[in-house]
Write a protein that holds these residues in place. Sequence first.
Motif, short mmCIF file in Angstrom:
data_model
loop_
_atom_site.label_atom_id
_atom_site.label_comp_id
_atom_site.label_asym_id
_atom_site.label_seq_id
_atom_site.Cartn_x
_atom_site.Cartn_y
_atom_site.Cartn_z
N MET A 29 0.85 -1.19 0.00
CA MET A 29 0.00 0.00 0.00
C MET A 29 0.89 1.25 0.00
O MET A 29 1.30 1.72 1.07
CB MET A 29 -0.93 0.01 1.22
N PRO A 30 1.21 1.77 -1.17
CA PRO A 30 2.07 2.97 -1.24
C PRO A 30 1.45 4.20 -0.58
O PRO A 30 2.15 5.18 -0.32
CB PRO A 30 2.24 3.19 -2.75
N GLU A 31 0.15 4.14 -0.27
CA GLU A 31 -0.52 5.27 0.36
C GLU A 31 0.08 5.61 1.73
O GLU A 31 -0.02 6.76 2.18
CB GLU A 31 -2.02 4.99 0.53
N TRP A 32 0.72 4.64 2.38
CA TRP A 32 1.34 4.92 3.68
C TRP A 32 2.43 5.98 3.56
O TRP A 32 2.72 6.69 4.52
CB TRP A 32 1.91 3.64 4.29
N LEU A 33 3.03 6.08 2.38
CA LEU A 33 4.09 7.08 2.18
C LEU A 33 3.57 8.52 2.30
O LEU A 33 4.36 9.44 2.51
CB LEU A 33 4.74 6.89 0.81
N LEU A 34 2.27 8.69 2.17
CA LEU A 34 1.69 10.02 2.28
C LEU A 34 1.90 10.63 3.67
O LEU A 34 1.83 11.84 3.85
CB LEU A 34 0.18 9.97 1.99
N PHE A 35 2.19 9.77 4.65
CA PHE A 35 2.31 10.24 6.03
C PHE A 35 3.76 10.33 6.51
O PHE A 35 4.00 10.85 7.59
CB PHE A 35 1.53 9.31 6.96
N ARG A 36 4.69 9.83 5.72
CA ARG A 36 6.08 9.73 6.20
C ARG A 36 6.70 11.10 6.45
O ARG A 36 7.37 11.31 7.46
CB ARG A 36 6.93 8.93 5.21
N ARG A 37 6.49 12.04 5.52
CA ARG A 37 7.09 13.37 5.70
C ARG A 37 6.53 14.06 6.95
O ARG A 37 7.28 14.63 7.73
CB ARG A 37 6.85 14.23 4.47
N SER A 38 5.22 14.00 7.12
CA SER A 38 4.61 14.64 8.29
C SER A 38 5.12 14.02 9.59
O SER A 38 5.43 14.73 10.56
CB SER A 38 3.08 14.50 8.23
N LEU A 39 5.23 12.70 9.61
CA LEU A 39 5.73 12.03 10.81
C LEU A 39 7.19 12.37 11.07
O LEU A 39 7.60 12.56 12.22
CB LEU A 39 5.54 10.52 10.67
N GLY A 40 7.97 12.47 10.01
CA GLY A 40 9.37 12.86 10.17
C GLY A 40 9.51 14.26 10.74
O GLY A 40 10.35 14.51 11.61
#
Length: 206
Positions: A70-81
């Motif tokens: 599910m590549p959609e999880w990448l949508l949150f990586r920048r915000s979490l970082g």
Amino acid sequence: MLRDVLRKPFVKQSLVVVSLLPFIWLFAAAFLDQLGPNPAEYLIRSTGEWALRFLCITLLITPLRVTLKMPEWLLFRRSLGLLTFFYALLHAVCYSLFDMGLAWNDIWADIVQRPFIAVGFAAAVLLSLLAATSSNRVIKKMGVVRWRILHRCVYAIAALAMLHFFWMRSGKRNYDEVIVYGAILSALLVWRVWHALQTRREKTQS
């Protein structure tokens, strides 16, 4: 269904709001004098632990993306970082302000003389570099390859953060949480190495 939900803008916005609740609670508790007998120590410790938690969650994004396809999880990586950086910055500010009184010469001496402060400082510097290079404009300017190489430093940051946490807790011989976070980050690192080897093997065979 889940993939469609993850694409909704309100999901990321809700994530950011929920992730800021610990900060809001700490701010309110400090204002209301609800942080116990040593508020400064509580703030320093809590902000550091929240930074470590968000670092673990950020590192979990790639395994989720790969294993669930599910590549959609990448949508949150920048915000979490960036949230990881935010809490790490709060941790550094609380230490500098409440523990050292913004005495910069004393802060520098503390970094030089105390190893656990030095590794925490190194982790903060690297994390600042990742935060500063997280925008699309910077990625385009750097080039994707160089950007990816730089952002692999997140694993060095995790190692430094754990060493900082371990040395900090060793003074009171309280290692329970160190073991928990160490196990989580070790598992994520082992998965990363395994995935890299698998990817290389598949490229070799193709």
